[in-house]
Design a protein around this motif. Structure first.
Motif, PDB file in Angstrom:
ATOM      1  N   ALA A 162      20.802 -65.526  12.855  1.00 16.57           N
ATOM      2  CA  ALA A 162      20.749 -64.177  13.422  1.00 16.57           C
ATOM      3  C   ALA A 162      21.812 -63.327  12.742  1.00 16.57           C
ATOM      4  CB  ALA A 162      20.983 -64.226  14.935  1.00 16.57           C
ATOM      5  N   THR A 163      21.393 -62.210  12.151  1.00 19.61           N
ATOM      6  CA  THR A 163      22.321 -61.385  11.371  1.00 19.61           C
ATOM      7  C   THR A 163      22.543 -60.039  12.058  1.00 19.61           C
ATOM      8  OG1 THR A 163      20.498 -60.606   9.955  1.00 19.61           O
ATOM      9  CG2 THR A 163      21.709 -62.552   9.231  1.00 19.61           C
ATOM     10  N   GLY A 164      21.825 -59.026  11.643  1.00 19.18           N
ATOM     11  CA  GLY A 164      22.000 -57.690  12.187  1.00 19.18           C
ATOM     12  C   GLY A 164      20.907 -56.792  11.677  1.00 19.18           C
ATOM     13  N   PRO A 165      21.062 -55.478  11.828  1.00 20.64           N
ATOM     14  CA  PRO A 165      20.018 -54.557  11.371  1.00 20.64           C
ATOM     15  C   PRO A 165      19.853 -54.616   9.855  1.00 20.64           C
ATOM     16  CG  PRO A 165      21.598 -53.459  12.806  1.00 20.64           C
ATOM     17  CD  PRO A 165      22.179 -54.774  12.465  1.00 20.64           C
ATOM     18  N   GLY A 215      19.883 -53.557   6.207  1.00 19.82           N
ATOM     19  CA  GLY A 215      20.765 -52.608   5.532  1.00 19.82           C
ATOM     20  C   GLY A 215      22.201 -52.683   5.985  1.00 19.82           C
ATOM     21  N   GLY A 216      22.490 -53.455   7.044  1.00 30.08           N
ATOM     22  CA  GLY A 216      23.846 -53.567   7.547  1.00 30.08           C
ATOM     23  C   GLY A 216      24.599 -54.726   6.923  1.00 30.08           C
ATOM     24  N   PRO A 217      25.923 -54.841   7.196  1.00 28.83           N
ATOM     25  CA  PRO A 217      26.740 -55.877   6.563  1.00 28.83           C
ATOM     26  C   PRO A 217      26.374 -57.297   6.976  1.00 28.83           C
ATOM     27  CG  PRO A 217      28.008 -54.654   8.205  1.00 28.83           C
ATOM     28  CD  PRO A 217      26.741 -53.921   8.010  1.00 28.83           C
ATOM     29  N   TYR A 218      26.012 -57.524   8.237  1.00 29.14           N
ATOM     30  CA  TYR A 218      25.607 -58.869   8.650  1.00 29.14           C
ATOM     31  C   TYR A 218      24.337 -59.287   7.908  1.00 29.14           C
ATOM     32  CZ  TYR A 218      28.817 -59.340  12.665  1.00 29.14           C
ATOM     33  OH  TYR A 218      29.910 -59.486  13.475  1.00 29.14           O
ATOM     34  N   ASN A 219      23.425 -58.342   7.759  1.00 26.49           N
ATOM     35  CA  ASN A 219      22.191 -58.636   7.047  1.00 26.49           C
ATOM     36  C   ASN A 219      22.492 -58.982   5.594  1.00 26.49           C
ATOM     37  OD1 ASN A 219      19.175 -57.635   6.041  1.00 26.49           O
ATOM     38  ND2 ASN A 219      19.246 -58.277   8.179  1.00 26.49           N
ATOM     39  N   ALA A 220      23.426 -58.246   4.980  1.00 22.96           N
ATOM     40  CA  ALA A 220      23.811 -58.514   3.594  1.00 22.96           C
ATOM     41  C   ALA A 220      24.483 -59.881   3.468  1.00 22.96           C
ATOM     42  CB  ALA A 220      24.750 -57.420   3.091  1.00 22.96           C
ATOM     43  N   PHE A 221      25.350 -60.216   4.422  1.00 19.82           N
ATOM     44  CA  PHE A 221      26.022 -61.515   4.402  1.00 19.82           C
ATOM     45  C   PHE A 221      24.990 -62.634   4.547  1.00 19.82           C
ATOM     46  CE2 PHE A 221      28.124 -65.195   6.145  1.00 19.82           C
ATOM     47  CZ  PHE A 221      29.374 -65.207   5.547  1.00 19.82           C
ATOM     48  N   GLY A 222      24.044 -62.457   5.475  1.00 16.23           N
ATOM     49  CA  GLY A 222      23.034 -63.485   5.685  1.00 16.23           C
ATOM     50  C   GLY A 222      22.170 -63.712   4.457  1.00 16.23           C
ATOM     51  N   ALA A 223      21.789 -62.626   3.776  1.00 16.86           N
ATOM     52  CA  ALA A 223      20.985 -62.753   2.565  1.00 16.86           C
ATOM     53  C   ALA A 223      21.778 -63.460   1.465  1.00 16.86           C
ATOM     54  CB  ALA A 223      20.533 -61.373   2.087  1.00 16.86           C
ATOM     55  N   VAL A 240      17.563 -63.602  10.073  1.00 18.12           N
ATOM     56  CA  VAL A 240      16.712 -62.930  11.058  1.00 18.12           C
ATOM     57  C   VAL A 240      17.381 -61.607  11.429  1.00 18.12           C
ATOM     58  CG1 VAL A 240      15.697 -63.067  13.362  1.00 18.12           C
ATOM     59  CG2 VAL A 240      15.930 -65.142  11.975  1.00 18.12           C
ATOM     60  N   SER A 241      16.653 -60.526  11.285  1.00 24.29           N
ATOM     61  CA  SER A 241      17.178 -59.207  11.601  1.00 24.29           C
ATOM     62  C   SER A 241      17.278 -59.021  13.116  1.00 24.29           C
ATOM     63  CB  SER A 241      16.272 -58.138  10.991  1.00 24.29           C
ATOM     64  OG  SER A 241      16.798 -56.861  11.191  1.00 24.29           O
ATOM     65  N   THR A 242      18.428 -58.510  13.587  1.00 29.35           N
ATOM     66  CA  THR A 242      18.683 -58.321  15.019  1.00 29.35           C
ATOM     67  C   THR A 242      19.469 -57.033  15.231  1.00 29.35           C
ATOM     68  OG1 THR A 242      20.835 -59.430  15.020  1.00 29.35           O
ATOM     69  CG2 THR A 242      18.888 -60.838  15.304  1.00 29.35           C
ATOM     70  N   ALA A 243      19.845 -56.775  16.475  1.00 32.96           N
ATOM     71  CA  ALA A 243      20.715 -55.637  16.780  1.00 32.96           C
ATOM     72  C   ALA A 243      22.180 -55.961  16.514  1.00 32.96           C
ATOM     73  CB  ALA A 243      20.543 -55.211  18.238  1.00 32.96           C
ATOM     74  N   LEU A 298      21.932 -70.407  13.998  1.00 25.71           N
ATOM     75  CA  LEU A 298      23.196 -69.862  13.530  1.00 25.71           C
ATOM     76  C   LEU A 298      23.249 -68.380  13.882  1.00 25.71           C
ATOM     77  CD1 LEU A 298      23.022 -71.296   9.884  1.00 25.71           C
ATOM     78  CD2 LEU A 298      24.251 -72.339  11.812  1.00 25.71           C
ATOM     79  N   ALA A 299      24.454 -67.825  13.920  1.00 28.33           N
ATOM     80  CA  ALA A 299      24.585 -66.400  14.225  1.00 28.33           C
ATOM     81  C   ALA A 299      25.900 -65.871  13.697  1.00 28.33           C
ATOM     82  CB  ALA A 299      24.493 -66.159  15.734  1.00 28.33           C
ATOM     83  N   LEU A 300      25.915 -64.586  13.418  1.00 28.79           N
ATOM     84  CA  LEU A 300      27.143 -63.858  13.117  1.00 28.79           C
ATOM     85  C   LEU A 300      27.476 -62.997  14.325  1.00 28.79           C
ATOM     86  CD1 LEU A 300      26.186 -62.808   9.499  1.00 28.79           C
ATOM     87  CD2 LEU A 300      28.145 -64.259  10.079  1.00 28.79           C
ATOM     88  N   ALA A 301      28.766 -62.907  14.658  1.00 30.81           N
ATOM     89  CA  ALA A 301      29.153 -62.078  15.800  1.00 30.81           C
ATOM     90  C   ALA A 301      30.620 -61.710  15.690  1.00 30.81           C
ATOM     91  CB  ALA A 301      28.903 -62.806  17.120  1.00 30.81           C
ATOM     92  N   MET A 302      30.951 -60.565  16.251  1.00 32.74           N
ATOM     93  CA  MET A 302      32.354 -60.154  16.333  1.00 32.74           C
ATOM     94  C   MET A 302      33.084 -61.052  17.326  1.00 32.74           C
ATOM     95  SD  MET A 302      31.776 -56.009  16.110  1.00 32.74           S
ATOM     96  CE  MET A 302      33.393 -55.619  16.821  1.00 32.74           C
TER      97      MET A 302
END
Length: 326
Positions: free
Chosen positions: A43-46, A48-56, A74-77, A93-97
């Motif tokens: 689970a990354t983020g929207p 175009g966002g940084p989490y999405n870039a990190f996940g890719a 996986v794109s998320t909020a 797996l997930a990215l989170a603050m």
């Protein structure tokens, strides 16, 4: 967002673009190692966002390593949404603050119970940005009383930190609260540019490309938030730190003190220990590639990576750090 929303279309749509070259790398890697590939949803983020870039970037790095793992972003909020999906077992797996991850680990608002999440690593630090038009009337956080503010998308970590900062400043309720609008980064930038909001909150690496673009289109003022670090640490613990937006970033003539929040790479406890160790091997081998798209000048070091506060390390992470660093 429920786990049912993680449809096949959403997973494939998020993963195929990032993995068009990676899948071939995984297939080639499997010929050199026994056993079928293990597919892990991240689970990354929207988009175009940084989490999405990190996940890719992580998906590409794992594929290029010849690992039997296959990471599917996986794109998320983002943060809150990610912890809920992880707890529900919809992703591996997930990215989170860090503040959101600790809220989940403790069952603290916005979560109603303790979430099942473990940490693999503290990967980099987000800088809280508070932007206003340079020629506008807002000169300090308190000037936002009664004004519309882009305060992060619903289910994002930005929404959490923005809400906490506004409440600490006395703008979360009362006779004239700031009017929080739940907008993602692209929508927030558009709203500020068009005058639909008077301020924009963002939490991310420096520089964030969308904000660099905005700063070239609209004269901006970045408001300091470092004065709120102490009160927030007292209330929520040491997940908040004092950091500085450096001069030169976004055209800043002088540095601006603000609020820092780490980002964690998380996993369900059910992820096998061997898979967690294999993934961390790639993360530490390729950390410069992973961070290039999300924040400038950051490093991934073990002494910081293991600092995940009240979020326990995954057993595979413990084994990895012990095997490599003693």
């Amino acid at each position: 967002m429920s786990s049912a929303k993680l449809s096949r279309r959403r997973v494939v749509g998020a993963g195929l673009g990032a993995l068009s070259s990676a899948v071939a790398g995984v297939s080639a890697g499997c010929t050199a190692r026994s056993g079928p590939p293990r597919r892990l949803l991240l689970a990354t983020g929207p988009e175009g966002g940084p989490y999405n870039a990190f996940g890719a970037a992580l998906a590409r790095a794992v594929a290029a390593s010849g690992s039997r793992l296959r990471i599917v972003p996986v794109s998320t909020a983002a943060s809150v949404d990610n912890l809920r999906e992880l707890d529900a077992g919809a992703v591996d797996l997930a990215l989170a603050m860090a503040d959101v991850a600790e809220d989940a680990a403790l069952g603290r608002e916005p979560f109603t119970r303790r979430a099942a999440a473990t940490a693999l690593a503290r990967v980099y630090v987000n800088y809280t940005h508070l932007l206003v038009p340079a020629d506008g009337p807002v000169r300090s956080l308190r000037d936002l009383a009664g004004r519309p503010v882009a305060a992060g998308a619903a289910g994002s970590g930005v929404q959490v930190v923005a809400g906490r900062v506004l409440r600490e400043a006395g703008l979360g309720e009362g006779p004239s609260p700031a009017r929080e609008r739940q907008l993602g980064l692209a929508e927030s930038a558009r709203a500020l540019r068009e005058g639909a909001v008077d301020a924009l909150f963002w939490s991310g690496g420096v520089p964030t490309p969308a904000l660099s673009t905005l700063s070239r289109e609209v004269p901006l003022r970045f408001l300091p938030l470092d004065g709120y670090v102490g009160p927030l640490r007292e209330r929520y613990g040491p997940v908040y730190t004092a950091v500085t937006l450096p001069s030169g970033a976004y055209g800043l003539a002088e540095p601006v003190g603000t609020l820092g929040v780490a980002n964690y790479l998380l996993a369900r406890g059910e992820v096998p220990e061997a898979a967690a160790r294999e993934l961390l091997t790639v993360v530490f081998d390729r950390w410069s590639d992973l961070l290039r798209e999300v924040t400038a000048g950051a490093r991934l070091e073990p002494r910081f990576a293991i600092s995940t506060g009240r979020v326990p390390l995954h057993p595979g992470a413990v084994a990895y750090y012990r095997s490599v660093y003693g």
